[in-house]
Motif scaffolding. Sequence first.
Motif, PDB file in Angstrom:
ATOM      1  N   ARG A 141      19.889  21.825  39.720  1.00 43.93           N
ATOM      2  CA  ARG A 141      19.418  23.163  40.422  1.00 43.93           C
ATOM      3  C   ARG A 141      17.819  23.095  40.341  1.00 43.93           C
ATOM      4  O   ARG A 141      17.277  23.764  41.437  1.00 43.93           O
ATOM      5  N   ARG A 142      17.047  22.981  39.352  1.00 41.37           N
ATOM      6  CA  ARG A 142      15.791  23.024  39.360  1.00 41.37           C
ATOM      7  C   ARG A 142      15.201  22.115  40.167  1.00 41.37           C
ATOM      8  O   ARG A 142      14.150  22.571  40.969  1.00 41.37           O
ATOM      9  N   PHE A 143      15.760  20.826  40.389  1.00 44.81           N
ATOM     10  CA  PHE A 143      15.067  20.034  41.504  1.00 44.81           C
ATOM     11  C   PHE A 143      15.286  20.399  42.677  1.00 44.81           C
ATOM     12  O   PHE A 143      14.328  20.209  43.658  1.00 44.81           O
ATOM     13  N   GLU A 144      16.434  20.993  43.181  1.00 49.53           N
ATOM     14  CA  GLU A 144      16.718  21.461  44.404  1.00 49.53           C
ATOM     15  C   GLU A 144      15.672  22.665  44.798  1.00 49.53           C
ATOM     16  O   GLU A 144      15.404  22.461  45.906  1.00 49.53           O
TER      17      GLU A 144
ATOM     18  N   LEU B 104      31.127  28.343  38.439  1.00 44.45           N
ATOM     19  CA  LEU B 104      29.657  28.531  38.595  1.00 44.45           C
ATOM     20  C   LEU B 104      29.197  29.924  39.044  1.00 44.45           C
ATOM     21  O   LEU B 104      29.867  30.435  39.929  1.00 44.45           O
ATOM     22  N   PHE B 105      28.306  30.436  38.121  1.00 43.50           N
ATOM     23  CA  PHE B 105      27.580  31.495  38.832  1.00 43.50           C
ATOM     24  C   PHE B 105      26.508  31.453  39.582  1.00 43.50           C
ATOM     25  O   PHE B 105      25.328  31.061  39.098  1.00 43.50           O
ATOM     26  N   ASP B 106      26.817  31.449  40.790  1.00 43.05           N
ATOM     27  CA  ASP B 106      25.761  31.491  41.923  1.00 43.05           C
ATOM     28  C   ASP B 106      24.919  32.486  41.921  1.00 43.05           C
ATOM     29  O   ASP B 106      23.680  32.450  42.260  1.00 43.05           O
TER      30      ASP B 106
ATOM     31  N   LEU C  14      21.448  14.356  41.639  1.00 40.22           N
ATOM     32  CA  LEU C  14      20.459  15.532  41.371  1.00 40.22           C
ATOM     33  C   LEU C  14      21.045  16.593  42.390  1.00 40.22           C
ATOM     34  O   LEU C  14      20.204  17.399  42.870  1.00 40.22           O
ATOM     35  N   ASN C  15      22.129  16.500  42.854  1.00 42.27           N
ATOM     36  CA  ASN C  15      22.664  17.524  43.748  1.00 42.27           C
ATOM     37  C   ASN C  15      23.778  17.966  42.970  1.00 42.27           C
ATOM     38  O   ASN C  15      24.860  17.338  42.312  1.00 42.27           O
ATOM     39  N   HIS C  16      23.831  19.358  42.750  1.00 44.54           N
ATOM     40  CA  HIS C  16      24.589  19.956  41.869  1.00 44.54           C
ATOM     41  C   HIS C  16      26.110  20.105  42.481  1.00 44.54           C
ATOM     42  O   HIS C  16      26.936  20.203  41.519  1.00 44.54           O
ATOM     43  N   GLU C  17      26.544  20.280  43.436  1.00 46.96           N
ATOM     44  CA  GLU C  17      27.612  20.092  44.143  1.00 46.96           C
ATOM     45  C   GLU C  17      28.407  18.726  43.987  1.00 46.96           C
ATOM     46  O   GLU C  17      29.571  18.607  44.051  1.00 46.96           O
ATOM     47  N   GLU C  18      27.643  17.580  44.025  1.00 40.24           N
ATOM     48  CA  GLU C  18      27.970  16.368  43.628  1.00 40.24           C
ATOM     49  C   GLU C  18      28.381  16.176  42.149  1.00 40.24           C
ATOM     50  O   GLU C  18      29.376  15.549  41.908  1.00 40.24           O
ATOM     51  N   ILE C  19      27.538  16.789  41.410  1.00 43.41           N
ATOM     52  CA  ILE C  19      27.942  16.938  39.891  1.00 43.41           C
ATOM     53  C   ILE C  19      29.367  17.430  39.790  1.00 43.41           C
ATOM     54  O   ILE C  19      30.119  17.048  38.905  1.00 43.41           O
ATOM     55  N   VAL C  20      29.581  18.666  40.473  1.00 47.30           N
ATOM     56  CA  VAL C  20      30.737  19.410  39.998  1.00 47.30           C
ATOM     57  C   VAL C  20      31.911  18.628  40.924  1.00 47.30           C
ATOM     58  O   VAL C  20      33.054  18.621  40.190  1.00 47.30           O
ATOM     59  N   ARG C  21      31.836  17.848  41.798  1.00 51.60           N
ATOM     60  CA  ARG C  21      32.989  16.984  42.286  1.00 51.60           C
ATOM     61  C   ARG C  21      33.209  15.824  41.424  1.00 51.60           C
ATOM     62  O   ARG C  21      34.343  15.285  41.497  1.00 51.60           O
ATOM     63  N   ARG C  22      32.310  15.329  40.706  1.00 50.15           N
ATOM     64  CA  ARG C  22      32.329  14.344  39.880  1.00 50.15           C
ATOM     65  C   ARG C  22      33.280  14.427  38.538  1.00 50.15           C
ATOM     66  O   ARG C  22      33.822  13.722  37.850  1.00 50.15           O
ATOM     67  N   LEU C  23      33.185  15.988  37.990  1.00 48.82           N
ATOM     68  CA  LEU C  23      34.072  16.284  36.944  1.00 48.82           C
ATOM     69  C   LEU C  23      35.304  16.002  36.925  1.00 48.82           C
ATOM     70  O   LEU C  23      35.812  15.410  35.905  1.00 48.82           O
ATOM     71  N   PRO C  24      36.224  16.488  37.867  1.00 46.75           N
ATOM     72  CA  PRO C  24      37.557  16.197  38.032  1.00 46.75           C
ATOM     73  C   PRO C  24      37.941  14.561  37.906  1.00 46.75           C
ATOM     74  O   PRO C  24      39.004  14.073  37.389  1.00 46.75           O
ATOM     75  N   ASP C  25      37.162  13.945  38.662  1.00 44.24           N
ATOM     76  CA  ASP C  25      37.314  12.399  38.723  1.00 44.24           C
ATOM     77  C   ASP C  25      37.230  11.728  37.411  1.00 44.24           C
ATOM     78  O   ASP C  25      37.927  10.922  36.800  1.00 44.24           O
TER      79      ASP C  25
END
Length: 594
Positions: A331-334, A231-233, A206-217
């Motif tokens: 993001r909603r969770f955060e 990402l559109f911050d 539920l951490n959007h940065e962690e989700i983004v890091r997992r995509l390349p892997d």
Amino acid sequence: MMRTWQISTVTDAARARIAVARLATACGVLALDRARLAADLSARLRQCLTKGGTWRLVLQGPAPGDGEGLLHLTLTPDREASAAGEPPWRTSVACPETGQVPDGGLPDADVPDDPAVLAEALLGADEDTTLTLEKLAEQEELVAFHREELHQTNQGVLALHAELDAAGRAQREAFAAERKARTEAEDARRRLTFLADASAALNASLNHEEIVRRLPDLLVPRYAESLDVWLFDQEDDRHGSVPHPAAAVLAARTGRPQYAAGHPGHLPGVDDQPPSALNPKRPLLCIPLLSRRAPLGVLTLSPSGERWDPDDAVMLIELTRRAGIALDNARRFEHNRDIAETLQRALLTDLPATPGLALAARYLPATHGLNIGGDWYDAFRQPDGSLITVIGDVTGHGLHAAVMMSQLRTALRAYAVDGGSPGQLLTRLHMFLHHLQPDLYATAVIARFRPGDPTLTWASAGHPPPVLRLPDGRVRILDAKPGAMLGIPLHQEIGDHTVRLAPGSTLALYTDGLVERRAWGIDPGIQRLAAALGSFGPEELDTDLEGSADRILDPLLSDSERDDDVCLLLSHVAGTAGPPAALPLSGAASRRRP
């Protein structure tokens, strides 16, 4: 038994041939064999007449009673031809038993010189040839029949071969189709398995940065050579200073996947665009990260090979859709967690300064999950000067629990103005919560300190029991019968309990997040808290209650992540023989660790 002829003219040759035919007939030679013998002899005599000279033909037949024998013919040249090296000609023909020569020997085979008689003899000699021709005609008809039958058989064999070839081709085509179908099924199963595993990996956080890091892997290098997540911050990020491919900008505006390359992609659901000016040599697949409200960003990929397989592109679009949902959920969770934590911290009380009593409090939010907002502590004075310390936990988590916690805190302070013991205050809170939120429950424990009175009064409603450290280091767990949880559909009167406090005593109130672990339950955690509290010396608690609170939390929380909020409230009576109220100790302010 022998006959001999001298042949030098055509007439001699004719007589000899007729005589041989008659003798062969008399000896029972078969018509076909007679015809062959006559033909061979005629050909040989013709050659002899051509060469000239006198030739001697000798016929030797089988003796009477010999059974099946042989007729031997020998044609020898005269002495001049023999001297010239001309070999004799010999042949033999079988005489069946039915055609044996009579006991009198070979019949007379002389042929008269009369031409008429000679012609008649020649015609009679040709009867065998006629029979042979008839036999040959029959055989030719039989051969023609068999030839036609063989032709039909060959036609059938050819048709069978054609059918076998067609069946072989059909079988090969079926095998090829089966292999293709099996390969496509295995590829589809591989893609679905990957999609399920990748979705589980993205939704596990539920951490959007962690989700983004997992995509390349997940995608590199199996399905893409390179990957970029835009990402559109903020609203103006779509037109920021960082350059993005035109196809990515178009995907952000239209919400449709775009394929930028020098050749058409022919990918389902994807629009073709010219090559990107940023990287014209590499095809780019730009897929928007969609959410429930608006695009969150764009995922840009370049293929591992020259281009993507259409099925792989469909799978990547579906994975990106799921990634967008996971990012939106994160993001909603955060956002909700930040609001709840902010509200929670804003409502936590600064501990009052109380002569003869030191206070120290700790609040730690959960390290993962939306498990914040329900734990709270408070400390305030009643009109008669008594100090109320309370710690509680509202069931549920998030913003709703934080709001209910604030309402309970406010209600407790309002009830405490009218006075009342801890048990009475909890009883009134129980009624308040039951009527306000029938489907929400809470636990709480209240302890009251009176100036000049060494007796501690406390009451509990479904909460973990207080832990009391005595001045000599012994620890008591105040597990007298508590009341039921606050808010349950049950009428209850929560009773008070008392315990004598000697100078130097320390009371610990806490929530279940400090002591409860899924692996071993709550009781072992309470024992660990008691052991940690009993390990301090009296001077440590007297001089550094704040540091003591930290040293209690560290061993209890260092072995696992926090699944729930943690609250700890320490109340330490000054270590002196006099009454607690006589010692002017300033209360310690609450500290909240991040």
